[in-house]
Motif scaffolding. Structure first.
Motif, PDB file in Angstrom:
ATOM      1  N   LEU A   1       0.894   0.043  -0.555  1.00 14.67           N
ATOM      2  CA  LEU A   1       1.486  -0.831   0.445  1.00 14.67           C
ATOM      3  C   LEU A   1       1.081  -2.274   0.202  1.00 14.67           C
ATOM      4  CD1 LEU A   1       0.955   1.337   3.660  1.00 14.67           C
ATOM      5  CD2 LEU A   1       2.939   1.236   2.136  1.00 14.67           C
ATOM      6  N   ASP A   2       2.054  -3.159   0.228  1.00 17.40           N
ATOM      7  CA  ASP A   2       1.805  -4.581   0.050  1.00 17.40           C
ATOM      8  C   ASP A   2       1.097  -5.132   1.293  1.00 17.40           C
ATOM      9  OD1 ASP A   2       1.768  -7.196  -0.707  1.00 17.40           O
ATOM     10  OD2 ASP A   2       3.934  -7.382  -0.979  1.00 17.40           O
ATOM     11  N   THR A   3       0.163  -6.039   1.071  1.00 22.69           N
ATOM     12  CA  THR A   3      -0.537  -6.654   2.207  1.00 22.69           C
ATOM     13  C   THR A   3       0.398  -7.507   3.052  1.00 22.69           C
ATOM     14  OG1 THR A   3      -1.186  -8.490   0.757  1.00 22.69           O
ATOM     15  CG2 THR A   3      -2.748  -6.655   0.992  1.00 22.69           C
TER      16      THR A   3
ATOM     17  N   TRP B   1       3.160  -9.141   8.083  1.00 19.15           N
ATOM     18  CA  TRP B   1       4.442  -9.570   8.643  1.00 19.15           C
ATOM     19  C   TRP B   1       5.236  -8.458   9.326  1.00 19.15           C
ATOM     20  CZ3 TRP B   1       5.092 -14.610   8.969  1.00 19.15           C
ATOM     21  CH2 TRP B   1       4.396 -15.433   8.076  1.00 19.15           C
ATOM     22  N   VAL B   2       4.745  -7.232   9.259  1.00 21.36           N
ATOM     23  CA  VAL B   2       5.429  -6.118   9.914  1.00 21.36           C
ATOM     24  C   VAL B   2       4.490  -5.382  10.874  1.00 21.36           C
ATOM     25  CG1 VAL B   2       6.678  -3.956   9.582  1.00 21.36           C
ATOM     26  CG2 VAL B   2       7.001  -5.835   7.969  1.00 21.36           C
ATOM     27  N   LEU B   3       3.394  -4.851  10.362  1.00 21.91           N
ATOM     28  CA  LEU B   3       2.519  -3.999  11.163  1.00 21.91           C
ATOM     29  C   LEU B   3       1.849  -4.764  12.303  1.00 21.91           C
ATOM     30  CD1 LEU B   3       1.367  -1.108  11.324  1.00 21.91           C
ATOM     31  CD2 LEU B   3      -0.576  -1.922   9.983  1.00 21.91           C
TER      32      LEU B   3
ATOM     33  N   ALA C   1       5.225   1.032   6.954  1.00 20.80           N
ATOM     34  CA  ALA C   1       4.302   0.071   7.559  1.00 20.80           C
ATOM     35  C   ALA C   1       2.843   0.460   7.426  1.00 20.80           C
ATOM     36  CB  ALA C   1       4.644  -0.116   9.048  1.00 20.80           C
ATOM     37  N   ALA C   2       2.520   1.740   7.439  1.00 21.92           N
ATOM     38  CA  ALA C   2       1.110   2.141   7.454  1.00 21.92           C
ATOM     39  C   ALA C   2       0.969   3.535   6.868  1.00 21.92           C
ATOM     40  CB  ALA C   2       0.558   2.106   8.881  1.00 21.92           C
ATOM     41  N   LYS C   3      -0.278   3.951   6.701  1.00 19.92           N
ATOM     42  CA  LYS C   3      -0.588   5.288   6.212  1.00 19.92           C
ATOM     43  C   LYS C   3      -1.704   5.868   7.059  1.00 19.92           C
ATOM     44  CE  LYS C   3      -2.007   8.028   2.238  1.00 19.92           C
ATOM     45  NZ  LYS C   3      -2.468   8.035   0.817  1.00 19.92           N
ATOM     46  N   ILE C   4      -1.499   7.098   7.511  1.00 20.90           N
ATOM     47  CA  ILE C   4      -2.523   7.787   8.298  1.00 20.90           C
ATOM     48  C   ILE C   4      -3.595   8.323   7.359  1.00 20.90           C
ATOM     49  CG2 ILE C   4      -2.930   9.760   9.840  1.00 20.90           C
ATOM     50  CD1 ILE C   4      -0.140   9.368  10.924  1.00 20.90           C
TER      51      ILE C   4
END
Length: 246
Positions: free
Chosen positions: A7-9, A14-16, A138-141
């Protein structure tokens, strides 16, 4: 084989984070708007009296074993008598909560305000998320999940090869929508924090119905098995005193 993504920072920045901050601010703003739109209602005297009767009956049922049998029977008849008992509800006099709501314009207006304060912000926020952030991962659990969670965590992403632990931006919106009660309880207080799940449940309810409470409390009193505890208490006290003396 599920693919691992990097995942790009920039997605985090800008999203999460913006999506999470906006959801919190909208929840706080919605609380204050609903508080301003809330109208003061004069409590119904009949509902208050019936609520107090239910409280008295519950206290009587809780301490029934500390009342002599004769006094218990007199109090039970006072509450459950079929003619004039306080807990007796005559047949045909059960009110319809839905009809009561439509007959009271203030209650109907408050229900409409609650629904509008919930539906309008949700609709606008979902349209904003769907337009600007659709298709983002957006994210990873940080723990593995089964395939049953894919539809819940990857809404808007039609890739079966992506690992289930990745969360799409649209799913992150729904997770924030239904999971921010703990944060709102810290910001607004425990009594003022109402999550959207409870709001949806309240949309189908019409407030407290004392008639059902009276009937339920009457049924509870009918099945109480009275057993006076004080005589046994005297014997137990005497036994304890004898042990202390000896």
């Amino acid at each position: 084989m599920a693919e691992d993504l990097v995942l790009d920072t920039a997605i985090r920045d800008w999203v999460l984070i913006p999506l999470s901050v906006v959801m919190v601010l909208i929840g706080v703003l919605r609380y204050f708007v609903s508080k301003l739109m809330r109208s003061t209602q004069v409590p119904d005297l009949k509902i208050v009296k019936e609520g107090q009767v239910i409280v008295r009956a519950r206290n009587f049922r809780a301490g029934a074993n500390f009342i002599p049998p004769r006094s218990y029977r007199a109090r039970k008849i006072y509450f459950t008598n079929e003619e004039n008992g306080l807990l007796h509800v005559p047949k045909g006099q059960t009110p319809n909560p839905q009809a009561q709501m439509f007959s009271d314009p203030n209650m109907a207006m408050d229900m409409m305000k609650k629904n509008l304060s919930m539906i309008i912000p949700q609709t606008l926020t979902f349209a904003w998320v769907n337009f600007f952030f659709s298709g983002f991962v957006a994210a990873k659990i940080p723990f593995p999940l089964t395939q049953r969670f894919r539809s819940m965590l990857q809404n808007g992403i039609d890739l079966s090869t992506v690992d289930v632990s990745y969360v799409s931006s649209r799913s992150w919106y729904f997770l924030n929508l239904f999971g921010l009660r703990g944060l709102f309880s810290l910001i607004l207080g425990e009594e003022n924090a109402v999550d959207d799940t409870q709001r949806m449940m309240q949309m189908g309810g019409f407030g407290f119905d004392p008639t059902k409470g009276l009937s339920a409390e009457k049924d509870s009193l009918d099945i109480v098995q009275h057993e006076w505890a004080l005589p046994k208490f005297e014997h137990r006290a005497e036994a304890v005193l004898r042990k202390l003396v000896h």
